[in-house]
Design an enzyme around this catalytic site. Structure first.
Site, PDB file in Angstrom:
ATOM      1  N   ASP A  37      27.825   4.036  19.898  1.00 27.11           N
ATOM      2  CA  ASP A  37      28.129   2.712  19.369  1.00 27.11           C
ATOM      3  C   ASP A  37      28.855   1.847  20.406  1.00 27.11           C
ATOM      4  O   ASP A  37      29.993   1.459  20.194  1.00 27.11           O
ATOM      5  CB  ASP A  37      28.988   2.903  18.104  1.00 27.11           C
ATOM      6  CG  ASP A  37      29.383   1.588  17.462  1.00 27.11           C
ATOM      7  OD1 ASP A  37      28.660   0.597  17.630  1.00 27.11           O
ATOM      8  OD2 ASP A  37      30.432   1.562  16.790  1.00 27.11           O
ATOM      9  N   ASN A  54      33.092  13.282  22.578  1.00 27.38           N
ATOM     10  CA  ASN A  54      33.364  12.617  21.306  1.00 27.38           C
ATOM     11  C   ASN A  54      32.300  12.934  20.266  1.00 27.38           C
ATOM     12  O   ASN A  54      31.100  12.725  20.511  1.00 27.38           O
ATOM     13  CB  ASN A  54      33.399  11.099  21.515  1.00 27.38           C
ATOM     14  CG  ASN A  54      33.738  10.341  20.238  1.00 27.38           C
ATOM     15  OD1 ASN A  54      34.841  10.461  19.710  1.00 27.38           O
ATOM     16  ND2 ASN A  54      32.787   9.581  19.718  1.00 27.38           N
ATOM     17  N   GLU A  55      32.745  13.448  19.131  1.00 27.31           N
ATOM     18  CA  GLU A  55      31.944  13.575  17.914  1.00 27.31           C
ATOM     19  C   GLU A  55      30.591  14.264  18.074  1.00 27.31           C
ATOM     20  O   GLU A  55      29.566  13.720  17.671  1.00 27.31           O
ATOM     21  CB  GLU A  55      31.722  12.187  17.291  1.00 27.31           C
ATOM     22  CG  GLU A  55      32.990  11.547  16.810  1.00 27.31           C
ATOM     23  CD  GLU A  55      32.741  10.352  15.891  1.00 27.31           C
ATOM     24  OE1 GLU A  55      31.618   9.840  15.883  1.00 27.31           O
ATOM     25  OE2 GLU A  55      33.680   9.964  15.185  1.00 27.31           O
ATOM     26  N   ASN A  62      38.347  12.228  14.072  1.00 25.05           N
ATOM     27  CA  ASN A  62      38.039  10.842  13.705  1.00 25.05           C
ATOM     28  C   ASN A  62      37.685  10.815  12.223  1.00 25.05           C
ATOM     29  O   ASN A  62      36.827  11.591  11.782  1.00 25.05           O
ATOM     30  CB  ASN A  62      36.837  10.324  14.500  1.00 25.05           C
ATOM     31  CG  ASN A  62      37.095  10.304  15.996  1.00 25.05           C
ATOM     32  OD1 ASN A  62      38.234  10.428  16.439  1.00 25.05           O
ATOM     33  ND2 ASN A  62      36.041  10.130  16.775  1.00 25.05           N
ATOM     34  N   TYR A  64      36.974   8.234   8.667  1.00 27.29           N
ATOM     35  CA  TYR A  64      36.748   6.878   8.151  1.00 27.29           C
ATOM     36  C   TYR A  64      36.776   6.835   6.627  1.00 27.29           C
ATOM     37  O   TYR A  64      35.999   6.116   6.016  1.00 27.29           O
ATOM     38  CB  TYR A  64      35.439   6.322   8.740  1.00 27.29           C
ATOM     39  CG  TYR A  64      35.611   5.944  10.205  1.00 27.29           C
ATOM     40  CD1 TYR A  64      36.077   4.689  10.561  1.00 27.29           C
ATOM     41  CD2 TYR A  64      35.369   6.871  11.216  1.00 27.29           C
ATOM     42  CE1 TYR A  64      36.277   4.344  11.897  1.00 27.29           C
ATOM     43  CE2 TYR A  64      35.570   6.538  12.551  1.00 27.29           C
ATOM     44  CZ  TYR A  64      36.021   5.270  12.887  1.00 27.29           C
ATOM     45  OH  TYR A  64      36.237   4.927  14.203  1.00 27.29           O
ATOM     46  N   TYR A 111      33.512   4.147   5.957  1.00 29.51           N
ATOM     47  CA  TYR A 111      32.114   4.602   5.858  1.00 29.51           C
ATOM     48  C   TYR A 111      31.883   5.419   4.594  1.00 29.51           C
ATOM     49  O   TYR A 111      30.761   5.563   4.134  1.00 29.51           O
ATOM     50  CB  TYR A 111      31.714   5.414   7.093  1.00 29.51           C
ATOM     51  CG  TYR A 111      31.584   4.570   8.337  1.00 29.51           C
ATOM     52  CD1 TYR A 111      30.734   3.479   8.367  1.00 29.51           C
ATOM     53  CD2 TYR A 111      32.327   4.866   9.476  1.00 29.51           C
ATOM     54  CE1 TYR A 111      30.614   2.694   9.511  1.00 29.51           C
ATOM     55  CE2 TYR A 111      32.214   4.094  10.621  1.00 29.51           C
ATOM     56  CZ  TYR A 111      31.359   3.004  10.627  1.00 29.51           C
ATOM     57  OH  TYR A 111      31.252   2.224  11.754  1.00 29.51           O
ATOM     58  N   GLU A 142      40.686   8.531  15.563  1.00 30.71           N
ATOM     59  CA  GLU A 142      40.011   7.275  15.225  1.00 30.71           C
ATOM     60  C   GLU A 142      40.154   7.086  13.731  1.00 30.71           C
ATOM     61  O   GLU A 142      39.973   8.043  12.968  1.00 30.71           O
ATOM     62  CB  GLU A 142      38.497   7.326  15.504  1.00 30.71           C
ATOM     63  CG  GLU A 142      38.077   7.024  16.910  1.00 30.71           C
ATOM     64  CD  GLU A 142      36.562   6.996  17.070  1.00 30.71           C
ATOM     65  OE1 GLU A 142      35.833   6.626  16.119  1.00 30.71           O
ATOM     66  OE2 GLU A 142      36.115   7.354  18.163  1.00 30.71           O
ATOM     67  N   TRP A 168      41.090   2.924  15.583  1.00 29.50           N
ATOM     68  CA  TRP A 168      39.860   2.462  16.213  1.00 29.50           C
ATOM     69  C   TRP A 168      39.701   0.996  15.883  1.00 29.50           C
ATOM     70  O   TRP A 168      39.457   0.678  14.753  1.00 29.50           O
ATOM     71  CB  TRP A 168      38.641   3.256  15.697  1.00 29.50           C
ATOM     72  CG  TRP A 168      37.410   2.899  16.490  1.00 29.50           C
ATOM     73  CD1 TRP A 168      36.398   2.067  16.101  1.00 29.50           C
ATOM     74  CD2 TRP A 168      37.085   3.352  17.808  1.00 29.50           C
ATOM     75  NE1 TRP A 168      35.469   1.970  17.101  1.00 29.50           N
ATOM     76  CE2 TRP A 168      35.862   2.742  18.153  1.00 29.50           C
ATOM     77  CE3 TRP A 168      37.713   4.186  18.739  1.00 29.50           C
ATOM     78  CZ2 TRP A 168      35.247   2.951  19.384  1.00 29.50           C
ATOM     79  CZ3 TRP A 168      37.095   4.398  19.960  1.00 29.50           C
ATOM     80  CH2 TRP A 168      35.875   3.790  20.264  1.00 29.50           C
ATOM     81  N   LYS A 203      36.048  -3.617  14.623  1.00 33.21           N
ATOM     82  CA  LYS A 203      37.228  -2.855  14.176  1.00 33.21           C
ATOM     83  C   LYS A 203      38.446  -3.111  15.050  1.00 33.21           C
ATOM     84  O   LYS A 203      39.473  -2.457  14.891  1.00 33.21           O
ATOM     85  CB  LYS A 203      36.906  -1.363  14.131  1.00 33.21           C
ATOM     86  CG  LYS A 203      35.855  -1.022  13.077  1.00 33.21           C
ATOM     87  CD  LYS A 203      35.734   0.453  12.812  1.00 33.21           C
ATOM     88  CE  LYS A 203      34.570   0.746  11.885  1.00 33.21           C
ATOM     89  NZ  LYS A 203      33.260   0.519  12.491  1.00 33.21           N
TER      90      LYS A 203
HETATM   91  C1  GCB Z   1      33.058   6.576  15.607  1.00 31.84           C
HETATM   92  C2  GCB Z   1      32.751   6.624  17.049  1.00 31.84           C
HETATM   93  C3  GCB Z   1      32.941   5.277  17.732  1.00 31.84           C
HETATM   94  C4  GCB Z   1      32.423   4.170  16.832  1.00 31.84           C
HETATM   95  C5  GCB Z   1      33.222   4.182  15.550  1.00 31.84           C
HETATM   96  C6  GCB Z   1      32.741   3.116  14.549  1.00 31.84           C
HETATM   97  O1  GCB Z   1      33.264   7.563  14.975  1.00 31.84           O
HETATM   98  O2  GCB Z   1      33.458   7.612  17.738  1.00 31.84           O
HETATM   99  O3  GCB Z   1      32.265   5.298  18.961  1.00 31.84           O
HETATM  100  O4  GCB Z   1      32.465   2.917  17.445  1.00 31.84           O
HETATM  101  O5  GCB Z   1      33.085   5.421  14.926  1.00 31.84           O
HETATM  102  O6  GCB Z   1      33.259   2.006  14.580  1.00 31.84           O
HETATM  103  O7  GCB Z   1      31.843   3.392  13.799  1.00 31.84           O
END
Ligand code: GCB
Length: 587
Positions: free
Chosen positions: A169, A398-399, A454, A456, A460, A491, A536, A555
């Site tokens: 992303d 990452n992830e 990370n 959300y 999400y 994040e 993030w 974000k």
């Molecule tokens: C994540 C990623 C990051 C994205 C972020 C998002 O988990 O590590 O690269 O930009 O989410 O904003 O979705």
């Protein structure tokens, strides 16, 4: 590899400026500014979306006063790979877009002469690059509508044109993103220096200067005023700084010494800090004191330059970190420009240094032939950044997918984990940043020295429902609580359109972003094994087009042009208090 330096024995010629450029071999040459990504320099979708080769060219002159010197052509970063030609003949190549490489021009460029350097740069991403491209699979965002004949045909159409969508992303900004320099050195020169400081002031050193006898090699340590405080002879050994000033990650106190190295005719000044990083139980210790990470993750991204290095942007960003009382960032998702680490050494901002291994979330990726290249990138990143006191932790990536085939994930990541420990002379802790996944199946993230996850919740998933988000995060934290490791929420965030307000707070408003962070922080503050929060993200940034992105990823705590949203003020207040608490009594 040492950063270029001008001093009594060395000179640096900066090749920044206007270069000639073309998108296709048949195009006429046109002007482009270096260093910077080329994508936003021309208002043409071809420039922005180009996938394939591009060419850069410039003339290089070696002043005649440099007769008898060694001449290296150094590229700090060219994304993502390139071949280098000198007067039409190929002289080198490099794979990977975030680390430096150099080519010896000594026998090719006579003093007083001019030559032409041409670069053929490939910006394509795929299953064998880091970061990863999709090769026709699902883009980072958007529905792939798998199985629908016409959509599948459309994907093949893209692929036939060389277009692999980013599996990550952020916008695939490419080209000569960082400085290019001619380094003029003594014929025999200092190639590398390794310093390993300890809290009692002992500093182990090793100087790599091929062809220079050990007897002609020495080091002296200078304090911040330039007074010699220790010295030693030889290419390997130790010196001792009495009553050392420690490098502390606090504004105003990141004390730096300089190691002045001499080897034969060459000399090099390397700033260094005396500090110790350790994980003990559920604590992350810097100089024996518990350290709490608080600072947003960061991209290299700014208007006009794309991913191009700009010292003014770097300085502005770090001053905004100070303004927020932030003390750290993660170089998400690739090693940053070397100038940033130098700045953070001086400014007392801690860095979590990450390889460009991002986009490895596809379940099948462990079948790709990446491990060896990934190991090389990790080694090179550590070799470049090993002496920086600001770097306190390595991130392997990452992830990635870690829960679908947990054993395969373990077999891929554990050798890299061990490699990072072996390759780092300072043996810093190592992590891998975990995705929101079925954490109870994961064998890798809990095995790291520090758990970085990370999450959300409330964005999400459980979107817009912060009570449910808190419930879910608390449940997960309960699971991590007995793992005996320090944890950082590496994040968490909510897309926020600057200037969009709402009462009650709803998704995308500035109020929601603040409420979201307040809710998550409430849960984090209940747990002593949580040693950090990395929202993030620092600033809105450009990314690939998709149905979940309106003018990029929003974000940011700041807009892309670095204006604070309400959440930046929220963290400013919160982190100022934390900074004061941390000063008073170590947790
Ligand atoms: C994540 C990623 C990051 C994205 C972020 C998002 O988990 O590590 O690269 O930009 O989410 O904003 O979705």
């Amino acid at each position: 590899m040492l950063y270029p330096q001008s001093n009594a024995s060395r000179a640096v010629l900066d090749l920044s400026g206007l270069w000639s450029f073309r998108l296709r071999e048949t195009d006429p040459w046109r002007n482009i500014a270096v260093p910077a990504s080329y994508n936003d320099q021309v208002p043409d979708p071809d420039f922005r979306n180009h996938a394939g080769l591009v060419w850069y060219r410039t003339k290089v002159t070696l002043p005649s006063c440099f007769a008898g010197r060694r001449v290296l052509l150094r590229f700090d970063a060219v994304a993502h790979s390139c071949r280098v030609f000198w007067n039409g003949g190929e002289i080198g190549a490099h794979r990977g877009g975030f680390l430096p490489f150099e080519i010896d021009l000594t026998d090719r460029l006579a003093p007083g002469a001019t030559g032409e350097v041409t670069l053929e740069v490939d910006n394509r991403i795929s299953h064998s690059t880091l970061p990863i491209g999709t090769e026709g699979g699902t883009a980072f965002f958007g529905s792939d509508n798998a199985g629908i004949l016409s959509v599948e045909a459309g994907k093949r159409f893209q692929q036939e044109r060389g277009i692999n969508l980013p599996a990550f992303d952020f916008f695939n900004y490419c080209g000569i993103n960082r400085p290019v320099r001619l380094c003029i050195l003594p014929e025999k020169y200092i190639r590398d220096i390794t310093l390993v400081p300890a809290l009692d002031g002992t500093v182990r050193f090793e100087i790599d200067a091929p062809g220079i006898p050990d007897g002609e090699t020495a080091v002296s340590a200078l304090d911040a005023e330039g007074t010699e405080v220790a010295s030693a002879r030889g290419a390997k050994g130790a010196f001792r700084v009495e009553r050392p000033h420690l490098w502390e990650p606090r504004p105003g106190t990141p004390y730096l010494y300089t190691a002045r190295i001499r080897a034969g005719e060459d000399t090099y000044d390397l700033p260094f800090g005396i500090r110790e990083v350790k994980v003990e139980g559920t604590q992350f210790l810097i100089n024996g004191r518990p350290f709490r990470f608080h600072g947003p993750c960061k991209h290299e991204d700014s208007p006009f330059r794309g991913r191009g290095t700009d010292p003014v942007v770097n300085m502005t960003d770090i001053n905004l970190y100070h303004w927020m009382h932030a003390n750290c960032f993660r170089t998400s998702h690739y090693p940053n420009a070397e100038e940033m680490y130098q700045l953070c050494d001086r400014e007392g901002i801690v860095i979590v240094d990450e390889t460009p291994a991002v986009g490895m979330w596809a379940d099948e990726h462990y079948g790709w032939d990446l491990a060896e290249y990934h190991a090389q990138v990790l080694r090179d990143m550590i070799a470049r950044d090993k002496n920086h006191p600001c770097v306190v932790l390595w991130s392997l990536g990452n992830e990635p997918s870690t829960d679908t085939y947990p054993e395969k994930a373990r077999d891929y990541w554990m050798p890299l984990y061990r490699l990072a420990h072996e390759a780092d002379p300072q043996n810093r802790p190592v992590t891998l940043v975990g995705c929101q996944n079925m954490y109870e199946r994961d064998l890798i993230i809990p095995a790291m020295d520090v758990v970085f996850i990370n999450r959300y919740y409330g964005w999400y998933n459980l979107s817009g429902d912060l009570e449910a988000a808190k419930f879910a995060l608390r449940m997960e934290l309960d699971w991590w609580a007995d793992k005996g490791k320090p944890m950082v929420l590496s994040e968490f965030g909510a897309d926020t359109v600057a200037g969009l307000h709402g009462a009650p707070a709803e998704m995308f408003t500035e109020e929601y972003q603040v409420e979201f962070y307040r809710a998550m922080d409430e849960c984090l503050d209940e747990r002593s094994f949580v040693v950090g929060e990395m929202p993030w993200v620092f600033a809105d940034f450009n990314t690939c087009q998709g149905p979940m992105r309106v003018g990029g990823n929003r974000k940011g705590l700041f807009t892309r042009d670095r204006r604070p949203k309400m959440a930046a003020h929220y963290f400013r207040g919160r982190w100022e208090k934390q900074e004061q608490d941390d000063r008073k009594e170590p947790r």
